[in-house]
Design a protein around this motif. Structure first.
Motif, PDB file in Angstrom:
ATOM      1  N   ALA A   1      38.883  51.122  23.883  1.00 11.84           N
ATOM      2  CA  ALA A   1      37.952  50.191  24.525  1.00 11.84           C
ATOM      3  C   ALA A   1      38.566  48.799  24.632  1.00 11.84           C
ATOM      4  O   ALA A   1      39.417  48.413  23.824  1.00 11.84           O
ATOM      5  CB  ALA A   1      36.658  50.128  23.724  1.00 11.84           C
ATOM      6  N   TRP A   2      38.129  48.064  25.644  1.00 12.01           N
ATOM      7  CA  TRP A   2      38.594  46.681  25.799  1.00 12.01           C
ATOM      8  C   TRP A   2      38.011  45.809  24.696  1.00 12.01           C
ATOM      9  O   TRP A   2      36.835  45.890  24.372  1.00 12.01           O
ATOM     10  CB  TRP A   2      38.171  46.145  27.170  1.00 12.01           C
ATOM     11  CG  TRP A   2      38.429  44.663  27.320  1.00 12.01           C
ATOM     12  CD1 TRP A   2      39.643  44.029  27.320  1.00 12.01           C
ATOM     13  CD2 TRP A   2      37.454  43.631  27.469  1.00 12.01           C
ATOM     14  NE1 TRP A   2      39.487  42.677  27.459  1.00 12.01           N
ATOM     15  CE2 TRP A   2      38.156  42.400  27.563  1.00 12.01           C
ATOM     16  CE3 TRP A   2      36.054  43.625  27.546  1.00 12.01           C
ATOM     17  CZ2 TRP A   2      37.504  41.167  27.719  1.00 12.01           C
ATOM     18  CZ3 TRP A   2      35.396  42.404  27.696  1.00 12.01           C
ATOM     19  CH2 TRP A   2      36.117  41.203  27.786  1.00 12.01           C
ATOM     20  N   GLN A   3      38.854  44.990  24.100  1.00 12.34           N
ATOM     21  CA  GLN A   3      38.422  44.032  23.087  1.00 12.34           C
ATOM     22  C   GLN A   3      38.364  42.635  23.712  1.00 12.34           C
ATOM     23  O   GLN A   3      39.310  42.228  24.389  1.00 12.34           O
ATOM     24  CB  GLN A   3      39.394  44.027  21.905  1.00 12.34           C
ATOM     25  CG  GLN A   3      39.536  45.369  21.197  1.00 12.34           C
ATOM     26  CD  GLN A   3      38.263  45.797  20.501  1.00 12.34           C
ATOM     27  OE1 GLN A   3      37.504  44.961  20.008  1.00 12.34           O
ATOM     28  NE2 GLN A   3      38.002  47.100  20.471  1.00 12.34           N
ATOM     29  N   PRO A   4      37.287  41.886  23.489  1.00 15.07           N
ATOM     30  CA  PRO A   4      37.147  40.558  24.104  1.00 15.07           C
ATOM     31  C   PRO A   4      38.279  39.593  23.779  1.00 15.07           C
ATOM     32  O   PRO A   4      38.531  38.663  24.539  1.00 15.07           O
ATOM     33  CB  PRO A   4      35.814  40.048  23.523  1.00 15.07           C
ATOM     34  CG  PRO A   4      35.063  41.284  23.192  1.00 15.07           C
ATOM     35  CD  PRO A   4      36.092  42.276  22.727  1.00 15.07           C
ATOM     36  N   VAL A   5      38.959  39.831  22.649  1.00  5.97           N
ATOM     37  CA  VAL A   5      40.048  38.927  22.283  1.00  5.97           C
ATOM     38  C   VAL A   5      41.326  39.241  23.050  1.00  5.97           C
ATOM     39  O   VAL A   5      42.318  38.523  22.935  1.00  5.97           O
ATOM     40  CB  VAL A   5      40.336  38.996  20.758  1.00  5.97           C
ATOM     41  CG1 VAL A   5      39.158  38.456  19.974  1.00  5.97           C
ATOM     42  CG2 VAL A   5      40.651  40.433  20.341  1.00  5.97           C
ATOM     43  N   LYS A   6      41.300  40.323  23.809  1.00  5.55           N
ATOM     44  CA  LYS A   6      42.471  40.697  24.594  1.00  5.55           C
ATOM     45  C   LYS A   6      42.213  40.380  26.066  1.00  5.55           C
ATOM     46  O   LYS A   6      41.127  40.623  26.594  1.00  5.55           O
ATOM     47  CB  LYS A   6      42.762  42.191  24.441  1.00  5.55           C
ATOM     48  CG  LYS A   6      43.977  42.676  25.219  1.00  5.55           C
ATOM     49  CD  LYS A   6      44.172  44.173  25.082  1.00  5.55           C
ATOM     50  CE  LYS A   6      44.594  44.559  23.694  1.00  5.55           C
ATOM     51  NZ  LYS A   6      44.901  46.011  23.593  1.00  5.55           N
ATOM     52  N   SER A   7      43.213  39.865  26.724  1.00  5.51           N
ATOM     53  CA  SER A   7      43.090  39.551  28.151  1.00  5.51           C
ATOM     54  C   SER A   7      42.787  40.809  28.949  1.00  5.51           C
ATOM     55  O   SER A   7      43.389  41.865  28.715  1.00  5.51           O
ATOM     56  CB  SER A   7      44.389  38.911  28.652  1.00  5.51           C
ATOM     57  OG  SER A   7      44.469  38.950  30.048  1.00  5.51           O
ATOM     58  N   LEU A   8      41.863  40.700  29.889  1.00  4.07           N
ATOM     59  CA  LEU A   8      41.547  41.837  30.744  1.00  4.07           C
ATOM     60  C   LEU A   8      42.761  42.266  31.555  1.00  4.07           C
ATOM     61  O   LEU A   8      42.965  43.448  31.821  1.00  4.07           O
ATOM     62  CB  LEU A   8      40.393  41.481  31.692  1.00  4.07           C
ATOM     63  CG  LEU A   8      38.975  41.717  31.162  1.00  4.07           C
ATOM     64  CD1 LEU A   8      37.946  41.164  32.138  1.00  4.07           C
ATOM     65  CD2 LEU A   8      38.727  43.196  30.921  1.00  4.07           C
ATOM     66  N   THR A   9      43.577  41.300  31.930  1.00  4.78           N
ATOM     67  CA  THR A   9      44.784  41.610  32.700  1.00  4.78           C
ATOM     68  C   THR A   9      45.750  42.438  31.871  1.00  4.78           C
ATOM     69  O   THR A   9      46.335  43.413  32.357  1.00  4.78           O
ATOM     70  CB  THR A   9      45.479  40.314  33.155  1.00  4.78           C
ATOM     71  OG1 THR A   9      44.572  39.541  33.949  1.00  4.78           O
ATOM     72  CG2 THR A   9      46.728  40.630  33.972  1.00  4.78           C
ATOM     73  N   VAL A  10      45.909  42.075  30.600  1.00  2.00           N
ATOM     74  CA  VAL A  10      46.788  42.821  29.700  1.00  2.00           C
ATOM     75  C   VAL A  10      46.235  44.219  29.471  1.00  2.00           C
ATOM     76  O   VAL A  10      46.970  45.216  29.503  1.00  2.00           O
ATOM     77  CB  VAL A  10      46.947  42.088  28.358  1.00  2.00           C
ATOM     78  CG1 VAL A  10      47.701  42.964  27.353  1.00  2.00           C
ATOM     79  CG2 VAL A  10      47.675  40.769  28.559  1.00  2.00           C
ATOM     80  N   TYR A  11      44.924  44.294  29.237  1.00  2.00           N
ATOM     81  CA  TYR A  11      44.270  45.588  29.012  1.00  2.00           C
ATOM     82  C   TYR A  11      44.442  46.492  30.229  1.00  2.00           C
ATOM     83  O   TYR A  11      44.772  47.667  30.101  1.00  2.00           O
ATOM     84  CB  TYR A  11      42.785  45.359  28.726  1.00  2.00           C
ATOM     85  CG  TYR A  11      41.980  46.628  28.593  1.00  2.00           C
ATOM     86  CD1 TYR A  11      42.083  47.422  27.445  1.00  2.00           C
ATOM     87  CD2 TYR A  11      41.109  47.033  29.601  1.00  2.00           C
ATOM     88  CE1 TYR A  11      41.335  48.587  27.311  1.00  2.00           C
ATOM     89  CE2 TYR A  11      40.364  48.200  29.476  1.00  2.00           C
ATOM     90  CZ  TYR A  11      40.483  48.973  28.335  1.00  2.00           C
ATOM     91  OH  TYR A  11      39.752  50.134  28.212  1.00  2.00           O
ATOM     92  N   GLU A  12      44.241  45.946  31.414  1.00  2.00           N
ATOM     93  CA  GLU A  12      44.411  46.722  32.644  1.00  2.00           C
ATOM     94  C   GLU A  12      45.838  47.251  32.763  1.00  2.00           C
ATOM     95  O   GLU A  12      46.064  48.396  33.149  1.00  2.00           O
ATOM     96  CB  GLU A  12      44.074  45.859  33.859  1.00  2.00           C
ATOM     97  CG  GLU A  12      44.244  46.580  35.191  1.00  2.00           C
ATOM     98  CD  GLU A  12      43.998  45.677  36.400  1.00  2.00           C
ATOM     99  OE1 GLU A  12      43.963  46.195  37.518  1.00  2.00           O
ATOM    100  OE2 GLU A  12      43.857  44.454  36.197  1.00  2.00           O
ATOM    101  N   GLY A  13      46.801  46.397  32.410  1.00  2.00           N
ATOM    102  CA  GLY A  13      48.202  46.813  32.485  1.00  2.00           C
ATOM    103  C   GLY A  13      48.514  47.958  31.543  1.00  2.00           C
ATOM    104  O   GLY A  13      49.235  48.903  31.907  1.00  2.00           O
ATOM    105  N   VAL A  14      47.955  47.907  30.332  1.00  2.00           N
ATOM    106  CA  VAL A  14      48.175  48.967  29.345  1.00  2.00           C
ATOM    107  C   VAL A  14      47.605  50.292  29.843  1.00  2.00           C
ATOM    108  O   VAL A  14      48.237  51.350  29.743  1.00  2.00           O
ATOM    109  CB  VAL A  14      47.534  48.586  27.988  1.00  2.00           C
ATOM    110  CG1 VAL A  14      47.531  49.789  27.042  1.00  2.00           C
ATOM    111  CG2 VAL A  14      48.277  47.418  27.360  1.00  2.00           C
ATOM    112  N   ILE A  15      46.380  50.239  30.399  1.00  2.00           N
ATOM    113  CA  ILE A  15      45.718  51.445  30.880  1.00  2.00           C
ATOM    114  C   ILE A  15      46.476  52.050  32.062  1.00  2.00           C
ATOM    115  O   ILE A  15      46.731  53.263  32.111  1.00  2.00           O
ATOM    116  CB  ILE A  15      44.263  51.149  31.287  1.00  2.00           C
ATOM    117  CG1 ILE A  15      43.444  50.720  30.078  1.00  2.00           C
ATOM    118  CG2 ILE A  15      43.635  52.363  31.953  1.00  2.00           C
ATOM    119  CD1 ILE A  15      43.359  51.744  28.983  1.00  2.00           C
ATOM    120  N   LYS A  16      46.850  51.227  33.020  1.00  2.00           N
ATOM    121  CA  LYS A  16      47.561  51.727  34.197  1.00  2.00           C
ATOM    122  C   LYS A  16      48.919  52.307  33.818  1.00  2.00           C
ATOM    123  O   LYS A  16      49.359  53.307  34.391  1.00  2.00           O
ATOM    124  CB  LYS A  16      47.724  50.613  35.228  1.00  2.00           C
ATOM    125  CG  LYS A  16      46.440  50.278  35.972  1.00  2.00           C
ATOM    126  CD  LYS A  16      46.676  49.247  37.067  1.00  2.00           C
ATOM    127  CE  LYS A  16      45.418  49.020  37.884  1.00  2.00           C
ATOM    128  NZ  LYS A  16      45.616  48.002  38.955  1.00  2.00           N
TER     129      LYS A  16
END
Length: 236
Positions: A165-180
């Motif tokens: 799950a996405w954590q608020p302390v992590k950038s959404l852009t970084v999270y998106e990159g990890v998932i993709k």
């Protein structure tokens, strides 16, 4: 001399037998080993878009399914209302990963494939297709993994990332990159590696022709041949 499991599974002849046996696992067999309807998600759009026979598809081996999925990305007729064909293709990668995760407990060919060291898998594909083949580029991607790291380890690692799950302390852009990246890596291993290695032997068009829907072969009378309710009324 006692061999480790890595040494045992890395034997070239054994690795090739495992891979070829896995490639022949049919869609019908995959359907029996899944805990969620992954095969339904994989085939519904393919059947409607390509005019395929659901009945025939049960005999489609993994190799042909992978090559068909490889052809989906970039085709606008696979776009949805809120996603494009590339996104659909990434979901197909996840479905394949889910099937293999479930199949590890229910299918010997899948269990052996998942136990195959990653380096042994790519070394085998390179032997099959010959030096200088594009699949050699994929080996470099995984050169950082230790010899005992298996196909199953890789698949499980990527599934774990996709379920994170996405954590608020992590950038959404970084999270998106990890998932993709996790989706892309699953695609490279489970689809692109097979498609690249065997692209000279099979292609999406031939696969679609092989499994195309036919009223006669399905034992269905074509609607245009049904008798009309009124003899003076033309059939639809």
């Amino acid at each position: 001399m006692i061999q480790t499991n890595t040494q045992y599974m890395s034997d070239p002849a054994r690795a090739e037998r495992v891979i070829r046996r896995f490639m022949n696992v049919t869609l019908g067999e995959m359907k029996q080993m899944q805990t969620r309807n992954y095969t339904g998600y994989l085939t519904n759009k393919l059947i409607l878009t390509e005019g395929l026979s659901e009945k025939k598809l049960q005999n489609m081996p993994y190799l042909e399914l992978a090559c068909l999925i490889a052809s989906v990305g970039g085709k606008p007729w696979y776009d949805g209302y809120d996603h494009d064909s590339r996104a659909r293709q990434m979901m197909y990668y996840q479905c394949l990963a889910g099937i293999l995760r479930d199949g590890r407990r229910r299918s010997i060919p899948v269990r052996l494939f998942m136990a195959l060291p990653l380096h042994a898998f790519y070394a085998c594909l390179d032997r099959i297709c010959g030096a200088g083949h594009p699949s050699l580029q994929s080996v470099q991607v995984y050169s950082c993994y230790k010899d005992s790291y298996t196909v199953g380890d890789f698949v499980n690692e990527k599934i774990k990332l996709l379920n994170q799950a996405w954590q608020p302390v992590k950038s959404l852009t970084v999270y998106e990159g990890v998932i993709k990246t996790a989706y892309r890596d699953l695609g490279i291993l489970l689809v692109d590696s097979f498609h690249t290695t065997f692209s000279q032997q099979i292609c999406a068009a031939d696969i679609c022709n092989k499994y195309s829907f036919s009223f006669e072969e399905e034992g269905i009378i074509h609607p245009m041949f049904y008798p009309a309710d009124d003899e003076n009324e033309l059939p639809l």
